[in-house]
Write a protein that holds these residues in place. Structure first.
Motif, PDB file in Angstrom:
ATOM      1  N   VAL A 270      11.549   4.683  -4.769  1.00 40.77           N
ATOM      2  CA  VAL A 270      12.058   4.382  -3.417  1.00 40.77           C
ATOM      3  C   VAL A 270      12.978   3.162  -3.458  1.00 40.77           C
ATOM      4  O   VAL A 270      14.051   3.146  -2.850  1.00 40.77           O
ATOM      5  CB  VAL A 270      10.882   4.153  -2.446  1.00 40.77           C
ATOM      6  CG1 VAL A 270      11.383   3.562  -1.127  1.00 40.77           C
ATOM      7  CG2 VAL A 270      10.146   5.464  -2.185  1.00 40.77           C
ATOM      8  N   ASN A 271      12.555   2.134  -4.181  1.00 37.48           N
ATOM      9  CA  ASN A 271      13.372   0.921  -4.286  1.00 37.48           C
ATOM     10  C   ASN A 271      14.708   1.197  -4.973  1.00 37.48           C
ATOM     11  O   ASN A 271      15.725   0.591  -4.640  1.00 37.48           O
ATOM     12  CB  ASN A 271      12.611  -0.168  -5.050  1.00 37.48           C
ATOM     13  CG  ASN A 271      11.473  -0.754  -4.238  1.00 37.48           C
ATOM     14  OD1 ASN A 271      11.351  -0.488  -3.043  1.00 37.48           O
ATOM     15  ND2 ASN A 271      10.632  -1.550  -4.878  1.00 37.48           N
TER      16      ASN A 271
ATOM     17  N   ASN B 121      17.754   6.677   2.043  1.00 29.71           N
ATOM     18  CA  ASN B 121      17.069   5.395   2.035  1.00 29.71           C
ATOM     19  C   ASN B 121      16.079   5.288   3.187  1.00 29.71           C
ATOM     20  O   ASN B 121      14.926   4.885   3.010  1.00 29.71           O
ATOM     21  CB  ASN B 121      18.095   4.256   2.113  1.00 29.71           C
ATOM     22  CG  ASN B 121      17.448   2.901   2.321  1.00 29.71           C
ATOM     23  OD1 ASN B 121      16.498   2.542   1.632  1.00 29.71           O
ATOM     24  ND2 ASN B 121      17.935   2.152   3.286  1.00 29.71           N
ATOM     25  N   LEU B 122      16.518   5.637   4.385  1.00 29.12           N
ATOM     26  CA  LEU B 122      15.637   5.536   5.547  1.00 29.12           C
ATOM     27  C   LEU B 122      14.490   6.532   5.458  1.00 29.12           C
ATOM     28  O   LEU B 122      13.351   6.213   5.835  1.00 29.12           O
ATOM     29  CB  LEU B 122      16.439   5.769   6.829  1.00 29.12           C
ATOM     30  CG  LEU B 122      17.448   4.659   7.152  1.00 29.12           C
ATOM     31  CD1 LEU B 122      18.341   5.077   8.304  1.00 29.12           C
ATOM     32  CD2 LEU B 122      16.735   3.361   7.486  1.00 29.12           C
ATOM     33  N   THR B 123      14.764   7.712   4.961  1.00 24.41           N
ATOM     34  CA  THR B 123      13.709   8.702   4.778  1.00 24.41           C
ATOM     35  C   THR B 123      12.642   8.176   3.828  1.00 24.41           C
ATOM     36  O   THR B 123      11.443   8.226   4.116  1.00 24.41           O
ATOM     37  CB  THR B 123      14.298  10.017   4.220  1.00 24.41           C
ATOM     38  OG1 THR B 123      15.232  10.555   5.166  1.00 24.41           O
ATOM     39  CG2 THR B 123      13.210  11.046   3.967  1.00 24.41           C
ATOM     40  N   CYS B 124      13.077   7.662   2.684  1.00 23.68           N
ATOM     41  CA  CYS B 124      12.138   7.162   1.670  1.00 23.68           C
ATOM     42  C   CYS B 124      11.396   5.918   2.132  1.00 23.68           C
ATOM     43  O   CYS B 124      10.176   5.814   1.984  1.00 23.68           O
ATOM     44  CB  CYS B 124      12.886   6.849   0.376  1.00 23.68           C
ATOM     45  SG  CYS B 124      13.396   8.294  -0.537  1.00 23.68           S
ATOM     46  N   THR B 125      12.148   4.976   2.680  1.00 25.06           N
ATOM     47  CA  THR B 125      11.538   3.704   3.079  1.00 25.06           C
ATOM     48  C   THR B 125      10.479   3.916   4.153  1.00 25.06           C
ATOM     49  O   THR B 125       9.369   3.382   4.073  1.00 25.06           O
ATOM     50  CB  THR B 125      12.620   2.740   3.585  1.00 25.06           C
ATOM     51  OG1 THR B 125      13.547   2.485   2.523  1.00 25.06           O
ATOM     52  CG2 THR B 125      12.010   1.419   4.024  1.00 25.06           C
ATOM     53  N   ASN B 126      10.813   4.698   5.158  1.00 21.36           N
ATOM     54  CA  ASN B 126       9.859   4.941   6.237  1.00 21.36           C
ATOM     55  C   ASN B 126       8.703   5.808   5.778  1.00 21.36           C
ATOM     56  O   ASN B 126       7.557   5.615   6.198  1.00 21.36           O
ATOM     57  CB  ASN B 126      10.565   5.599   7.421  1.00 21.36           C
ATOM     58  CG  ASN B 126      11.578   4.676   8.064  1.00 21.36           C
ATOM     59  OD1 ASN B 126      11.502   3.473   7.924  1.00 21.36           O
ATOM     60  ND2 ASN B 126      12.548   5.245   8.760  1.00 21.36           N
ATOM     61  N   GLY B 127       8.994   6.775   4.901  1.00 20.06           N
ATOM     62  CA  GLY B 127       7.935   7.629   4.397  1.00 20.06           C
ATOM     63  C   GLY B 127       6.948   6.880   3.529  1.00 20.06           C
ATOM     64  O   GLY B 127       5.733   7.080   3.613  1.00 20.06           O
ATOM     65  N   PHE B 128       7.460   5.959   2.697  1.00 18.52           N
ATOM     66  CA  PHE B 128       6.574   5.204   1.809  1.00 18.52           C
ATOM     67  C   PHE B 128       5.729   4.208   2.589  1.00 18.52           C
ATOM     68  O   PHE B 128       4.634   3.837   2.154  1.00 18.52           O
ATOM     69  CB  PHE B 128       7.385   4.476   0.737  1.00 18.52           C
ATOM     70  CG  PHE B 128       6.526   3.819  -0.310  1.00 18.52           C
ATOM     71  CD1 PHE B 128       5.989   4.562  -1.346  1.00 18.52           C
ATOM     72  CD2 PHE B 128       6.233   2.467  -0.235  1.00 18.52           C
ATOM     73  CE1 PHE B 128       5.175   3.968  -2.311  1.00 18.52           C
ATOM     74  CE2 PHE B 128       5.424   1.862  -1.199  1.00 18.52           C
ATOM     75  CZ  PHE B 128       4.894   2.621  -2.235  1.00 18.52           C
ATOM     76  N   ALA B 129       6.222   3.776   3.744  1.00 18.32           N
ATOM     77  CA  ALA B 129       5.472   2.811   4.550  1.00 18.32           C
ATOM     78  C   ALA B 129       4.089   3.341   4.896  1.00 18.32           C
ATOM     79  O   ALA B 129       3.134   2.560   5.056  1.00 18.32           O
ATOM     80  CB  ALA B 129       6.249   2.473   5.824  1.00 18.32           C
ATOM     81  N   ASP B 130       3.949   4.665   4.982  1.00 24.90           N
ATOM     82  CA  ASP B 130       2.646   5.255   5.307  1.00 24.90           C
ATOM     83  C   ASP B 130       1.640   5.092   4.174  1.00 24.90           C
ATOM     84  O   ASP B 130       0.433   5.275   4.377  1.00 24.90           O
ATOM     85  CB  ASP B 130       2.813   6.749   5.610  1.00 24.90           C
ATOM     86  CG  ASP B 130       3.534   6.999   6.926  1.00 24.90           C
ATOM     87  OD1 ASP B 130       3.721   6.028   7.682  1.00 24.90           O
ATOM     88  OD2 ASP B 130       3.912   8.154   7.189  1.00 24.90           O
ATOM     89  N   LEU B 131       2.122   4.745   2.975  1.00 22.94           N
ATOM     90  CA  LEU B 131       1.214   4.604   1.834  1.00 22.94           C
ATOM     91  C   LEU B 131       0.744   3.170   1.628  1.00 22.94           C
ATOM     92  O   LEU B 131      -0.192   2.937   0.853  1.00 22.94           O
ATOM     93  CB  LEU B 131       1.915   5.067   0.542  1.00 22.94           C
ATOM     94  CG  LEU B 131       2.479   6.486   0.506  1.00 22.94           C
ATOM     95  CD1 LEU B 131       3.053   6.764  -0.879  1.00 22.94           C
ATOM     96  CD2 LEU B 131       1.415   7.512   0.847  1.00 22.94           C
ATOM     97  N   GLU B 132       1.401   2.236   2.283  1.00 18.62           N
ATOM     98  CA  GLU B 132       1.170   0.820   1.990  1.00 18.62           C
ATOM     99  C   GLU B 132      -0.305   0.427   2.068  1.00 18.62           C
ATOM    100  O   GLU B 132      -0.831  -0.226   1.188  1.00 18.62           O
ATOM    101  CB  GLU B 132       1.991  -0.052   2.941  1.00 18.62           C
ATOM    102  CG  GLU B 132       3.491   0.053   2.725  1.00 18.62           C
ATOM    103  CD  GLU B 132       3.957  -0.598   1.431  1.00 18.62           C
ATOM    104  OE1 GLU B 132       3.129  -1.066   0.644  1.00 18.62           O
ATOM    105  OE2 GLU B 132       5.174  -0.642   1.203  1.00 18.62           O
ATOM    106  N   ASN B 133      -0.973   0.803   3.128  1.00 16.35           N
ATOM    107  CA  ASN B 133      -2.377   0.389   3.307  1.00 16.35           C
ATOM    108  C   ASN B 133      -3.327   1.581   3.333  1.00 16.35           C
ATOM    109  O   ASN B 133      -4.416   1.507   3.885  1.00 16.35           O
ATOM    110  CB  ASN B 133      -2.518  -0.413   4.606  1.00 16.35           C
ATOM    111  CG  ASN B 133      -1.668  -1.670   4.595  1.00 16.35           C
ATOM    112  OD1 ASN B 133      -1.709  -2.451   3.651  1.00 16.35           O
ATOM    113  ND2 ASN B 133      -0.869  -1.849   5.645  1.00 16.35           N
TER     114      ASN B 133
END
Length: 563
Positions: A16-17, A44-56
């Protein structure tokens, strides 16, 4: 969190980065030689926002982790590139389903499932795109595994990177327009960067960091179709399926129905209780009506083909910030406008411009009621127009979009508005918007205004001068990177290294004894020397009145109206 889950999560974050680090470059891989693509921004927006769901999040196994990443991507997917990318990850999730850890064999199966999911998502797959890259990569590593079943994951991912890059480099051979302009497929490039980020972590155990300084993102969100065949509303929706359709919804049937409407760029995917659709439609209302029977809408987005707003360009920040409303620019907020609608004015005009200076000119000199600063990318959304209509609060509202890519969003706002009677005048340039406004009479009927405005626009020669971003030959004009590119009435007219040549060609052809006035908006990249030559050439060769205005617009050196 087990080590296998953590390793996969870190691989995804590194991927993603890497897309973030390269998204400005991906944006530039557009066909038209003015840097204004948006594939990188969308991915970028698709990946960044999608990965945010994995953070916690907490995950039972690697399959569960990939499934949740896939779902996050589907919910936040933007544009065709984002939707297809989300399906590639959905294929990974299918291949990893129930698995406690990854292995070379499982990755081979995951890539096969990705290929299937990606092609199934598209009504008419086009080779030479991101689809080709995932297919050829899958086929290549399947062969590699057959020849060496004991290959390690690290070695397999090395083979993935080699195969993906070979496929990407070959995309121009499969898609002639890419070869013609000398670029590889932008979506495929983004996918390769994602894979390279994943492989980088597996090899080094270090997550690729986000770059603090990105390549300049000069373009953003305008897709210009060279043949003028692609038009309509970009219509995206996320439907929360009702119980009867969970697991049974027929996506192929929906795609066929969309195609029967004359739509293009059709993508329809289902995942659990979610149905995600994307299409370019002439009548978005029919699309939404078709989808509504399957459940409740969670998200709807109907806007012009640019898909992304100016706020999304720099730094990939998807948030919408509140701003002050000074009566000139529109406040962009998420909440609905709460101002009571009383329709106290009889008539009002809304216009869109690309810069603060032109905004000031339209507001203060022309006295336009409400001016939206669309920025250099000129793509306010439907929501922008809906809020602007509420702000002017008039019985009758005229909208001057001033860009062909804004017409669809303006018309969509018109279809949503229930109180004011809205008329969209299809102005395609800033100077066309100026001419249209000056020929509008607020005391006359729409029918009479349309006649007078159309007559004025028919007589207008609208010129825009920019700088080409690469070598290409289009419409019989040889364009060299760094040379000036001139459009007349939205068509490529000429290209030259010297602006003096451009001015001579334009003025000598289009200034006639009937010409009454020339209005020139000077952009930020216009030099003192160029402006002086412009004045001198007009003074010495033509008996015509002209006005030069500090427009402050980016990308285009000059906007010129010859009336």
């Amino acid at each position: 969190m087990s080590q296998s889950i953590k390793t996969l999560k870190d691989m995804l974050e590194s991927g993603v980065n890497n897309i973030y680090n390269h998204y400005p470059k991906i944006d530039k891989l557009n066909v038209f030689p003015i840097p204004d693509g948006d594939t990188g921004t969308n991915m970028n927006l698709t990946c960044t926002n999608g990965f945010a769901d994995l953070e916690n999040g907490s995950f039972e196994n690697v399959g569960d982790l990939m499934a949740k990443f896939s779902r996050g991507l589907i919910m936040s997917a933007r544009g065709n590139s984002g939707v297809i990318f989300s399906q590639i990850i959905k294929g990974f999730a299918n291949g990893l389903s129930g698995q406690k850890e990854t292995s070379s064999e499982i990755w081979v199966k995951a890539f096969e499932q990705s290929k299937i999911a990606a092609y199934d998502a598209v009504m008419k797959p086009v080779e030479g795109t991101i689809l080709t890259v995932i297919r050829e990569t899958s086929e290549s590593i399947s062969k590699t595994f057959e020849e060496n079943p004991s290959i390690t994951e690290k070695k397999l991912w090395e083979a993935i990177i080699v195969a993906a890059n070979i496929s990407l480099e070959n995309t121009p051979e499969l898609l002639p327009v890419l070869k013609k302009v000398g670029v590889v497929d932008s979506g495929g490039f983004g996918l390769v960067k994602f894979f390279e980020g994943m492989e980088k972590f597996l090899r080094t155990k270090k997550i690729l960091a986000r770059s603090k300084k990105l390549e300049d993102n000069e373009g953003g969100n305008v897709e210009m179709d060279l043949d003028d065949e692609e038009f309509g509303y970009c219509t995206e929706a996320v439907v929360l399926l009702s119980a009867d359709y969970i697991g049974t919804v027929n996506v192929k049937e929906i795609r066929s129905k969309f195609e029967s409407f004359g739509n293009s760029s059709i993508v329809v995917v289902a995942d659990g209780n979610i149905l995600k659709t994307h299409t370019h439609a002439l009548k978005p209302g029919i699309i939404l009506e078709t989808l509504q029977k399957y459940g409740e809408f969670e998200k709807i987005k109907v806007e012009n083909m640019t898909l992304q707003s100016d706020k999304h360009v720099k730094g990939g920040n998807p948030s919408i910030k509140k701003g002050s409303n000074d009566g000139k620019t529109m406040t962009i907020i998420d909440s609905e406008v709460e101002k009571p609608r009383r329709l106290l004015k009889d008539t009002a005009v809304i216009s869109v411009v690309p810069s603060k200076d032109i905004l000031d000119y339209f507001k203060e000199e022309l006295q336009v009621d409400y001016v939206i600063n669309g920025g250099s990318k000129m793509n306010p959304s439907t929501k922008h127009f809906i809020k602007a209509i509420a702000e002017v609060d008039a019985k009758e509202v005229y909208i001057l979009p001033n860009d062909s890519n804004i017409l669809m969003a303006a018309n969509q706002a018109k279809s949503f508005e229930k109180k004011s009677k809205v008329h969209v005048i299809p102005t395609k340039s800033v100077v066309a918007g100026m001419v249209a406004y000056l020929n509008l009479d607020k005391d006359e009927s729409y029918k009479k205004n349309l006649v007078s405005v159309n007559k004025a626009l028919k007589d207008l020669v609208a010129v825009s001068i920019s700088t080409a971003s690469r070598d290409v030959k289009l419409n019989g004009v040889n364009i060299k990177s760094g040379n000036l590119l001139t459009l007349v009435n939205e068509k490529i007219f000429a290209s030259s290294k010297e602006i003096s040549d451009i001015f001579k060609k334009v003025f000598d052809k289009y200034i006639t004894p009937k010409t009454e006035i020339i209005t020139i908006f000077q952009g930020t990249e216009a030099t003192f020397k160029e402006v002086n030559f412009l004045k001198k050439y007009l003074d010495e060769n033509f008996d015509v009145e002209y006005e030069i205005i500090n427009g402050g617009q980016e990308i285009y050196k000059f906007f010129i109206a010859i009336e």
